[in-house]
Design a protein around this motif. Structure first.
Motif, PDB file in Angstrom:
ATOM      1  N   LEU A 351       0.824  -1.202   0.000  1.00  0.00           N
ATOM      2  CA  LEU A 351       0.000   0.000   0.000  1.00  0.00           C
ATOM      3  C   LEU A 351       0.859   1.254   0.000  1.00  0.00           C
ATOM      4  CD1 LEU A 351      -2.802   1.297   0.217  1.00  0.00           C
ATOM      5  CD2 LEU A 351      -2.611   1.085   2.692  1.00  0.00           C
ATOM      6  N   LYS A 352       1.843   1.285   0.865  1.00  0.00           N
ATOM      7  CA  LYS A 352       2.718   2.449   0.963  1.00  0.00           C
ATOM      8  C   LYS A 352       3.479   2.674  -0.342  1.00  0.00           C
ATOM      9  CE  LYS A 352       6.477   4.385   3.756  1.00  0.00           C
ATOM     10  NZ  LYS A 352       7.362   4.161   4.934  1.00  0.00           N
ATOM     11  N   THR A 353       3.988   1.595  -0.919  1.00  0.00           N
ATOM     12  CA  THR A 353       4.738   1.694  -2.170  1.00  0.00           C
ATOM     13  C   THR A 353       3.839   2.148  -3.306  1.00  0.00           C
ATOM     14  OG1 THR A 353       6.208  -0.085  -1.449  1.00  0.00           O
ATOM     15  CG2 THR A 353       6.170   0.403  -3.805  1.00  0.00           C
ATOM     16  N   LEU A 354       2.627   1.592  -3.373  1.00  0.00           N
ATOM     17  CA  LEU A 354       1.704   1.938  -4.440  1.00  0.00           C
ATOM     18  C   LEU A 354       1.328   3.410  -4.404  1.00  0.00           C
ATOM     19  CD1 LEU A 354      -1.215  -0.171  -5.723  1.00  0.00           C
ATOM     20  CD2 LEU A 354      -1.638   2.207  -5.148  1.00  0.00           C
ATOM     21  N   LEU A 355       1.041   3.923  -3.231  1.00  0.00           N
ATOM     22  CA  LEU A 355       0.623   5.322  -3.105  1.00  0.00           C
ATOM     23  C   LEU A 355       1.740   6.289  -3.438  1.00  0.00           C
ATOM     24  CD1 LEU A 355      -1.560   5.247   0.122  1.00  0.00           C
ATOM     25  CD2 LEU A 355      -2.297   5.342  -2.248  1.00  0.00           C
ATOM     26  N   ALA A 356       2.966   5.860  -3.268  1.00  0.00           N
ATOM     27  CA  ALA A 356       4.113   6.749  -3.503  1.00  0.00           C
ATOM     28  C   ALA A 356       4.532   6.790  -4.967  1.00  0.00           C
ATOM     29  CB  ALA A 356       5.295   6.300  -2.644  1.00  0.00           C
ATOM     30  N   GLY A 357       3.983   5.916  -5.794  1.00  0.00           N
ATOM     31  CA  GLY A 357       4.469   5.770  -7.154  1.00  0.00           C
ATOM     32  C   GLY A 357       3.810   6.699  -8.163  1.00  0.00           C
ATOM     33  N   THR A 358       4.443   6.793  -9.333  1.00  0.00           N
ATOM     34  CA  THR A 358       3.893   7.459 -10.510  1.00  0.00           C
ATOM     35  C   THR A 358       3.891   6.433 -11.632  1.00  0.00           C
ATOM     36  OG1 THR A 358       4.720   9.630  -9.835  1.00  0.00           O
ATOM     37  CG2 THR A 358       4.176   9.346 -12.166  1.00  0.00           C
ATOM     38  N   TYR A 359       2.771   6.311 -12.348  1.00  0.00           N
ATOM     39  CA  TYR A 359       2.590   5.208 -13.280  1.00  0.00           C
ATOM     40  C   TYR A 359       2.172   5.736 -14.652  1.00  0.00           C
ATOM     41  CZ  TYR A 359       2.332   3.058  -8.695  1.00  0.00           C
ATOM     42  OH  TYR A 359       2.604   2.690  -7.394  1.00  0.00           O
ATOM     43  N   GLN A 360       2.821   5.254 -15.698  1.00  0.00           N
ATOM     44  CA  GLN A 360       2.447   5.584 -17.066  1.00  0.00           C
ATOM     45  C   GLN A 360       1.537   4.468 -17.574  1.00  0.00           C
ATOM     46  OE1 GLN A 360       3.171   8.540 -18.204  1.00  0.00           O
ATOM     47  NE2 GLN A 360       4.449   8.991 -16.399  1.00  0.00           N
ATOM     48  N   THR A 361       0.257   4.727 -17.653  1.00  0.00           N
ATOM     49  CA  THR A 361      -0.757   3.715 -17.936  1.00  0.00           C
ATOM     50  C   THR A 361      -1.525   4.073 -19.215  1.00  0.00           C
ATOM     51  OG1 THR A 361      -2.649   4.755 -16.841  1.00  0.00           O
ATOM     52  CG2 THR A 361      -1.044   3.616 -15.423  1.00  0.00           C
ATOM     53  N   PRO A 362      -2.412   3.198 -19.674  1.00  0.00           N
ATOM     54  CA  PRO A 362      -3.270   3.576 -20.803  1.00  0.00           C
ATOM     55  C   PRO A 362      -4.137   4.808 -20.526  1.00  0.00           C
ATOM     56  CG  PRO A 362      -3.286   1.214 -20.542  1.00  0.00           C
ATOM     57  CD  PRO A 362      -2.556   1.761 -19.350  1.00  0.00           C
ATOM     58  N   LEU A 363      -4.334   5.137 -19.271  1.00  0.00           N
ATOM     59  CA  LEU A 363      -5.090   6.344 -18.902  1.00  0.00           C
ATOM     60  C   LEU A 363      -4.198   7.573 -18.843  1.00  0.00           C
ATOM     61  CD1 LEU A 363      -7.167   4.821 -15.963  1.00  0.00           C
ATOM     62  CD2 LEU A 363      -7.848   5.025 -18.364  1.00  0.00           C
ATOM     63  N   GLY A 364      -2.920   7.407 -19.162  1.00  0.00           N
ATOM     64  CA  GLY A 364      -1.952   8.477 -18.993  1.00  0.00           C
ATOM     65  C   GLY A 364      -1.233   8.338 -17.671  1.00  0.00           C
ATOM     66  N   GLU A 365      -0.629   9.412 -17.222  1.00  0.00           N
ATOM     67  CA  GLU A 365       0.099   9.373 -15.957  1.00  0.00           C
ATOM     68  C   GLU A 365      -0.874   9.354 -14.785  1.00  0.00           C
ATOM     69  OE1 GLU A 365       3.748  11.834 -15.272  1.00  0.00           O
ATOM     70  OE2 GLU A 365       2.502  12.711 -13.676  1.00  0.00           O
ATOM     71  N   LEU A 366      -0.697   8.388 -13.900  1.00  0.00           N
ATOM     72  CA  LEU A 366      -1.520   8.285 -12.693  1.00  0.00           C
ATOM     73  C   LEU A 366      -0.643   8.381 -11.462  1.00  0.00           C
ATOM     74  CD1 LEU A 366      -4.018   5.344 -13.394  1.00  0.00           C
ATOM     75  CD2 LEU A 366      -4.286   7.782 -13.931  1.00  0.00           C
ATOM     76  N   ARG A 367      -1.132   9.123 -10.478  1.00  0.00           N
ATOM     77  CA  ARG A 367      -0.564   9.147  -9.132  1.00  0.00           C
ATOM     78  C   ARG A 367      -1.722   9.030  -8.151  1.00  0.00           C
ATOM     79  NH1 ARG A 367       1.014  13.743  -7.709  1.00  0.00           N
ATOM     80  NH2 ARG A 367       0.177  14.959  -9.465  1.00  0.00           N
ATOM     81  N   PHE A 368      -1.390   8.980  -6.870  1.00  0.00           N
ATOM     82  CA  PHE A 368      -2.429   8.884  -5.840  1.00  0.00           C
ATOM     83  C   PHE A 368      -2.203   9.939  -4.772  1.00  0.00           C
ATOM     84  CE2 PHE A 368      -2.178   4.663  -7.669  1.00  0.00           C
ATOM     85  CZ  PHE A 368      -3.504   4.331  -7.852  1.00  0.00           C
ATOM     86  N   SER A 369      -3.304  10.451  -4.236  1.00  0.00           N
ATOM     87  CA  SER A 369      -3.211  11.305  -3.060  1.00  0.00           C
ATOM     88  C   SER A 369      -2.923  10.430  -1.850  1.00  0.00           C
ATOM     89  CB  SER A 369      -4.524  12.066  -2.852  1.00  0.00           C
ATOM     90  OG  SER A 369      -5.519  11.182  -2.340  1.00  0.00           O
ATOM     91  N   PRO A 370      -2.478  11.006  -0.736  1.00  0.00           N
ATOM     92  CA  PRO A 370      -2.266  10.199   0.478  1.00  0.00           C
ATOM     93  C   PRO A 370      -3.526   9.472   0.933  1.00  0.00           C
ATOM     94  CG  PRO A 370      -1.217  12.341   0.705  1.00  0.00           C
ATOM     95  CD  PRO A 370      -2.049  12.407  -0.548  1.00  0.00           C
ATOM     96  N   GLU A 371      -4.691   9.956   0.506  1.00  0.00           N
ATOM     97  CA  GLU A 371      -5.960   9.354   0.908  1.00  0.00           C
ATOM     98  C   GLU A 371      -6.399   8.243  -0.040  1.00  0.00           C
ATOM     99  OE1 GLU A 371      -9.415  11.962   0.947  1.00  0.00           O
ATOM    100  OE2 GLU A 371      -9.797  11.352   3.022  1.00  0.00           O
TER     101      GLU A 371
END
Length: 399
Positions: A351-371
């Motif tokens: 969970l911690k690793t996933l939230l901290a990442g930046t991902y280049q996906t078919p939806l474009g660049e995705l990140r997550f808020s701390p929430e």
């Protein structure tokens, strides 16, 4: 490896999650071998949300094909949630008992409010693929989503409709009152309508189980709307669009995310033509992840076939979890495997690793808020263009 199918709380932890993928037949096994990890998926494959769920299942299957040979391996357990809370509850209990590293789903926000707290209490990251109602990430610290919220998505199609039809002043709204996503989305639409100084001449409640809309449509058309806005699911919404046209409404129609699938074509048929819907997926995006998705999706299909938005979202969710697991594995001491970690520690670190990442996906660049809220930059508005057969079509992105 083929997949195995088988009241809000304040968050106190950084949140978010993981997910999984795709489909096959029901089963359940609980041991994880080597770095083979289990991910659970609860998707609506039957009922009135089954058409959206089938789009998600396709995305999960394609992601599994893309990442199957890469470590860490993901063993997928897919459960059919049906289209109500009871079905989702049964499916999520099965998934939780299978001890997955994370869970993807469910398909509907109404189901999400019922079952995401179950995964959250169990300390299992759970990520929504098509749960876009307000308040989903706030359910708990282990809840997140890759589907952008209705607050971000809904106003864009309304704004485009007004831009293309500057004489619009009178707007009517239909919404399914027995679905939490539809009631959430219509509030956003209605606020946007009023903020543009437009007159809301009718607000008509319907049900996701309705098939005959003649009386409510006749009542609404008496108010002479110049634009109709619909928050519904595929079956009821598609029938509503078709009957609006059959009863003489000729103006523009804006539909919400519940109708954002090619599966509406056989429902509203030629009457789908012109329908406007905001898109979180742009098939022309030129990154490696989207190229991989398109290549996989087009096998056995037309060379210009385009995945539905929910297919792209499900693929992206799988990718995000896969990459987070790979990043986590790379951070472990030499000789330590992911499956050697205690399961709850693995979930928390994922969970911690996933939230901290930046991902280049078919939806474009995705990140997550701390929430756990997805942060997506790129959106488009599409208009449905139906083919001459009246039963097939495509979403055409508007400039």
């Amino acid at each position: 490896m083929a997949p195995v199918v088988s009241p809000r709380r304040r968050r106190t932890l950084p949140l978010a999650l993981a997910l999984l993928a795709l489909g096959g037949s029901l089963a359940s096994c609980s041991r994880q071998r080597g770095d083979q990890l289990r991910l659970g998926a609860g998707i609506a494959l039957t009922g009135n949300a089954g058409l959206l769920g089938q789009d998600a299942r396709t995305g999960l299957d394609l992601a599994r094909q893309q990442f199957a040979k890469q470590a860490p391996g993901l063993e997928l357990q897919l459960e059919d949630t049906g289209s109500d809370e009871a079905g989702a509850t049964v499916a999520f209990r099965r998934l939780i008992n299978a001890k997955p590293v994370a869970i993807l789903g469910p398909s509907l926000s109404q189901q999400g409010f019922a079952v995401m707290p179950m995964a959250d209490r169990a300390g299992i990251p759970v990520i929504g693929v098509s749960t876009t109602a307000e308040g989903i990430p706030q359910i708990g610290p282990f809840v997140a989503r890759v589907a952008s919220p209705v607050t971000v998505v809904a106003p864009r199609s309304l704004a485009k409709a007004v831009q293309l039809n500057p004489g619009i002043r009178r707007v009517a709204v239909f919404f399914a009152q027995d679905d939490v996503f539809c009631t959430s989305e219509t509030r956003i639409f209605q606020r946007a309508i009023r903020s543009k100084g437009l007159e809301l001449v009718a607000v008509q409640r319907t049900s996701v189980h309705d098939t005959d809309f003649q009386i409510p449509i006749t009542n609404v058309l008496r108010s002479r709307p110049q634009l109709v806005v619909i928050s519904a699911l595929v079956s009821d919404g598609g029938n509503l669009v078709r009957q609006l046209r059959e009863l003489g409404y000729t103006g523009p129609i804006v539909a919400g995310n519940g109708l954002n699938t090619p599966n509406i074509y056989p429902v509203c048929q030629r009457h789908c033509d012109g329908l406007m819907i905001t898109q979180a997926y742009n098939p022309s995006l030129a990154n490696a992840s989207n190229r991989n998705l398109l290549a996989l999706f087009r096998r056995g299909r037309a060379a210009d076939a385009v995945p539905p938005q929910v297919t792209a979202q499900a693929y992206s969710a799988y990718q995000v979890v896969h990459e987070a697991l790979a990043n986590l594995k790379g951070s472990l001491p030499k000789g330590t495997t992911l499956s050697s970690l205690p399961l709850q520690e693995l979930r928390q670190r994922l969970l911690k690793t996933l939230l901290a990442g930046t991902y280049q996906t078919p939806l474009g660049e995705l990140r997550f808020s701390p929430e756990g809220e997805v942060l997506q930059r790129d959106f488009s508005v599409a208009r449905v263009s139906m083919a001459a057969d009246g039963r097939s079509g495509r979403f055409v992105l508007l400039p």
